[in-house]
Design an enzyme around this catalytic site. Structure first.
Site, PDB file in Angstrom:
ATOM      1  N   GLY B 279       0.836  -1.249  -0.070  1.00 51.52           N
ATOM      2  CA  GLY B 279      -0.095  -0.025   0.049  1.00 51.52           C
ATOM      3  C   GLY B 279       0.867   1.439  -0.011  1.00 51.52           C
ATOM      4  O   GLY B 279       0.327   2.375   0.066  1.00 51.52           O
ATOM      5  N   LYS B 280       2.049   1.064  -0.100  1.00 51.25           N
ATOM      6  CA  LYS B 280       2.898   2.261  -0.158  1.00 51.25           C
ATOM      7  C   LYS B 280       3.096   2.952  -1.572  1.00 51.25           C
ATOM      8  O   LYS B 280       3.493   4.326  -1.342  1.00 51.25           O
ATOM      9  CB  LYS B 280       4.422   1.912   0.287  1.00 51.25           C
ATOM     10  CG  LYS B 280       4.179   1.395   1.814  1.00 51.25           C
ATOM     11  CD  LYS B 280       5.964   0.794   1.864  1.00 51.25           C
ATOM     12  CE  LYS B 280       5.789   0.137   3.546  1.00 51.25           C
ATOM     13  NZ  LYS B 280       7.157  -0.484   4.049  1.00 51.25           N
ATOM     14  N   ILE B 281       2.812   2.378  -2.416  1.00 49.92           N
ATOM     15  CA  ILE B 281       2.602   3.134  -3.691  1.00 49.92           C
ATOM     16  C   ILE B 281       1.125   2.833  -4.293  1.00 49.92           C
ATOM     17  O   ILE B 281       0.817   1.429  -4.130  1.00 49.92           O
ATOM     18  CB  ILE B 281       3.579   2.709  -4.607  1.00 49.92           C
ATOM     19  CG1 ILE B 281       4.785   2.851  -4.225  1.00 49.92           C
ATOM     20  CG2 ILE B 281       3.430   3.257  -6.146  1.00 49.92           C
ATOM     21  CD1 ILE B 281       6.023   3.522  -5.171  1.00 49.92           C
TER      22      ILE B 281
END
Lengths: 334, 334, 334, 334
Positions: B279-281
């Protein structure tokens, strides 16, 4: 190469071949030289990379338990995933060609070819956060904080717990760059207005490190990967010289398993030779850098050390006595 | 490929070829998308590697001065060598095949194929130490401390000074792992018994970062190298979600110049796709990772951005207003 | 680094920086030294890698057309894909994360992030096979055969056709390891019983190469990638010394763009220094190896050479006169 | 990971970890699947890289002697250095930081960190040249010529001699690019005017390969490094389909030890998945690519195969019966 029955024999044979096999064989030789040197060098272990995902948790724990290293410097990620496993989290075999968007839906996070459980990660963060509330509300180094976590998250297979049990200090100079840092941020948010609160006093780590170096007649470094641990342990020499007017040589022994290369100019891949120009590695050091990924290289090294344990059995350990940010170091029977 | 007269045209052509040239062309495209997106994403620049030695000091300074990035996250080494040059230190052209032991005698330290002056380094450490005595004796983040250094070490060509002048915050989560950290250690040694003293409150960096993220309707990341900056900026998303119950997407745009590779499993070489599982990008992010060393790749990107400046001229900047560890962010005319 | 308007200026600036940018700048310098050396060294161009897929067909054709190289040694793959494009085949932009099994269904073959048309490949194989039937039924070198193909498959943009038109010999010592080799196998199958048939007399290539070397007062090598071309051109020196009692120095100038590294011990990544121990590169050679992928590095080099063409304009070309397997070489006006 | 006593156990454990250790464990699994598949796939071994210098001569010889491979495809360099050792030449442990110009004076040639004897090399060339005079004066494939050399240079430890003794065909499609090629050039020079002379009929290699493929119900490939061997064995599938209207699947099993990477786009580092789009590897193949240098990876694989020999003992071998350029293949008891 004759058919060798154990890893000790294999790495001895590697020593007489070429290219990276020879370098790996020399890494064993350098480590054994450090273990048998009568000056009893302080051995620093630097850890960087996806080592828990790689399956190296037990190997690293063993190295600490057997007394083959005296001080550990690690990225926060390795220590965090150690705690994650302590509370029951698992690393599952996955594939690098997974559909990452789909993994997101399934609450699975990918580390190359391994999956971890997003929900279990959150549980780990909360567990760390809860325990942190019991830490004294004052500035402390990462070394002190991690020793505290190592006692609270007790487990026979844990790297942190084993280090705590054995009195091996564990530093993490970039601890805030990890999931442990995430937990500390929540803690900060909750405590920021208090008169007294736990502060990660990062510079104190440096101060503790230089005392250990100053107390060491000789030092050795074992780098798994490069990164901050390698740079920081190397820089320690310079800091110790400044801080204590120490005219010490650099690290006398140096070995590294790396996947980085020198010609990009960066620190991780920089040769142990280059470090000599900075005085960070002694001019007469024995050193070896093997270009092999840690999941393959480290079990070979560790297995060979174990097979040849006659070489180092009985080596005295170090006892660190901490008083605030002051430390004294002495040898004790194994 | 027609003969192109400037770098803007060259990278546009690269966009239509293959392998790393295409990836580099796409990096330009991603950056321009971020610069022209009406949501005005906050652009984070991550810096790791021997960038000053590589000759990139002016390029980096320009990126900040032109307003192409809003927040900088850097290793301490890059910032230290920026200060080293500010006080007059030089990087000399050397060779990777030098006799490092001999360099040691000459007080030259080697960074791959470049030499720096050991004595000038010590002068820089002392200069930093002296100036640090004037910093308020209380906890502070690296952002605040570096902003202070940027104002004190004023120079038109300096990265830190230009950032300070332009109000661009500069974070260094692993600052103690650098020569700046060495200076801070001396400072610690001198002040450790005082009731009130300057403490690098590392966790405060995280807290400030998450506020910036929470205030950003959208974010973009530009990674030169990987390391702690990449990991920390990526982790910021997770921290912000925790800390602020933010349901934000991950970084919408992501581009990276790297020399690392995914199949070692580590963070620096991890694909921007892998970051999606965490979910970081964001799942719909435009992203590109070009495998090219920064000394070649960054001047090409920066030159192309300059050649095509019509695209982003007039883009509003961000003004950060700091009150202790609280920050508010708003747009202002360029 | 000032903002440079063209590639010539950019690479000159690179020359004064570090790491791979410096190496690339030095590659330009070495090439220009070779072009302006009054002994008029014979310049060999070695080609290996997915260069056509990378979009370098026109750049390579230009280098030959401008007279910047005198002899070409290539893998069969590069030449084959040159012919593929001559008959109208295309390279489409694809992605390395494609479903390869699905591509198979669609008759698309993948070269990293590019697709080629399987059916058009078969058409190319047939075209080559048909044309080969017109080749004289006797032994010949790859040089002679490829010169023949270059005349038959005429096209202004083709590497082979341009080389044929300019009289630049093209060798492919491992031609059978390519799709051209596939066509030749079909030809073999059809002609194997004939008393007289075209035979690819591989060793004849070596014999022709050593004559060219013996006729050259000095030589220079430009390696794009490594592989067989690099090894063979280097070995040529040894062969020439044996065959002609030549006491010649090794290649005087050597430059290489590579993505391989020395520490795997192999030839492609071996340093140009190592080649000195074999006498394959002269002890006083100017040399440079830049670690940069060809899709980025070669357009930069070629563009810079063109921008700075005053340096080499008017350099005489070489005329090769072939009589069976004998060759004589002389200079002619450009 | 428990402490394993032998390499078989080690690689089994690797299979359950991650990153390259897992890939290496899977390589063992793929090889064993190929060895136990009831269709008795023909196993091709591709050899590229400084394998003799790396100390792998005995390991390679053993793989052939134990019947773990059926056909060998190698660069000329590996085979040449095998012959060099057969006539008594040695590889000495050197260092990559040697002064190459000085080595030249000492008639030592450097292969990364190993030295070979230039004078002994010349002796080897002459020995090969002399023996070649006894070869029938007609066109022949490299397979036939190398089989001849394997019988003449008889030695229990030689790769070529063991292959000749066991009837395992050895191909070298780029033989002229090696020191063997140098010897053949001298031979060419001496015999070029004769009516009848030995010609290396390169295309004949392809023709022989496709017959072997056509005679194989299933195939497996083991690639040590990449290069021409990998490309040629993969291309063989396409050639066989063309030449024999074979509707065969691609290679069913594929494993590779490599130090190259996919993102440079080239063949050596191309994924075994990419080969599926070309039909060169079957869609249902089991495959594994381990990024580990051969000096470390191959002894581990070979040692594990030996430890677990119960798995493949008794596997029938193949007998190749050659009649000119025609071959028939059948199974015989081990």
């Amino acid at each position: 190469m004759t058919r060798s029955r154990n890893l000790g024999g294999l790495l001895e044979q590697f020593r007489g071949t070429s290219i990276q096999a020879r370098n790996l064989g020399r890494c064993l030789e350098v480590w054994e030289n450090a273990l048998t040197d009568p000056k009893r060098p302080t051995i620093f272990l630097g850890l960087a990379g996806p080592l828990i995902a790689a399956g190296l948790r037990k190997v690293l724990r063993d190295l600490i338990d057997w007394g083959l290293v005296d001080v550990v410097v690690s990225t926060g990620a390795v220590l965090y995933q150690d705690l994650y496993q302590t509370i029951g989290g698992q690393h599952w075999m996955g594939t690098p060609t997974a559909d990452d968007v789909q993994l997101r839906e399934l609450y699975l996070d990918r580390i190359y070819d391994t999956y971890v459980d997003e929900l279990k990660f959150e549980e780990t963060d909360r567990a760390i956060g809860k325990v942190t509330e019991e830490f004294p509300p004052r500035p402390a180094s990462s070394r002190e904080y991690l020793g505290f976590l190592g006692k609270r998250f007790s487990s026979a297979e844990s790297i942190l717990a084993t280090a705590a049990r054995r009195g091996v200090p564990v530093f993490s100079p970039a601890l805030i760059d990890s999931s442990i840092g995430i937990g500390l941020t929540l803690h900060y948010q909750a405590t920021r207005r208090r008169k007294e609160r736990f502060l990660l006093d990062a510079v104190r780590d440096n101060y503790e490190l230089v005392q250990i170096l100053a107390a060491s007649p000789r030092t050795a470094v074992v780098y798994v990967g490069g990164g901050t641990p390698k740079n920081w342990i190397n820089d320690g020499i310079v800091m110790a010289n400044y801080a204590f007017g120490r005219e010490g040589e650099g690290h006398y022994y140096a070995l590294q398993l790396t996947t980085d290369v020198p010609h990009w100019g960066g620190l991780s891949g920089s040769t142990l030779d280059e470090a000599q120009s900075w005085g960070k590695i002694a001019k007469t050091a024995t050193r070896s850098m093997a270009h092999v990924e840690a999941s393959i290289g480290l079990p070979l090294l560790a297995g060979a050390l174990w097979d040849r344990r006659k070489v180092w059995k009985g080596r005295p350990r170090l006892r660190f006595t901490w008083d605030g940010d002051q430390v004294s170091v002495r040898r004790v029977r194994s």
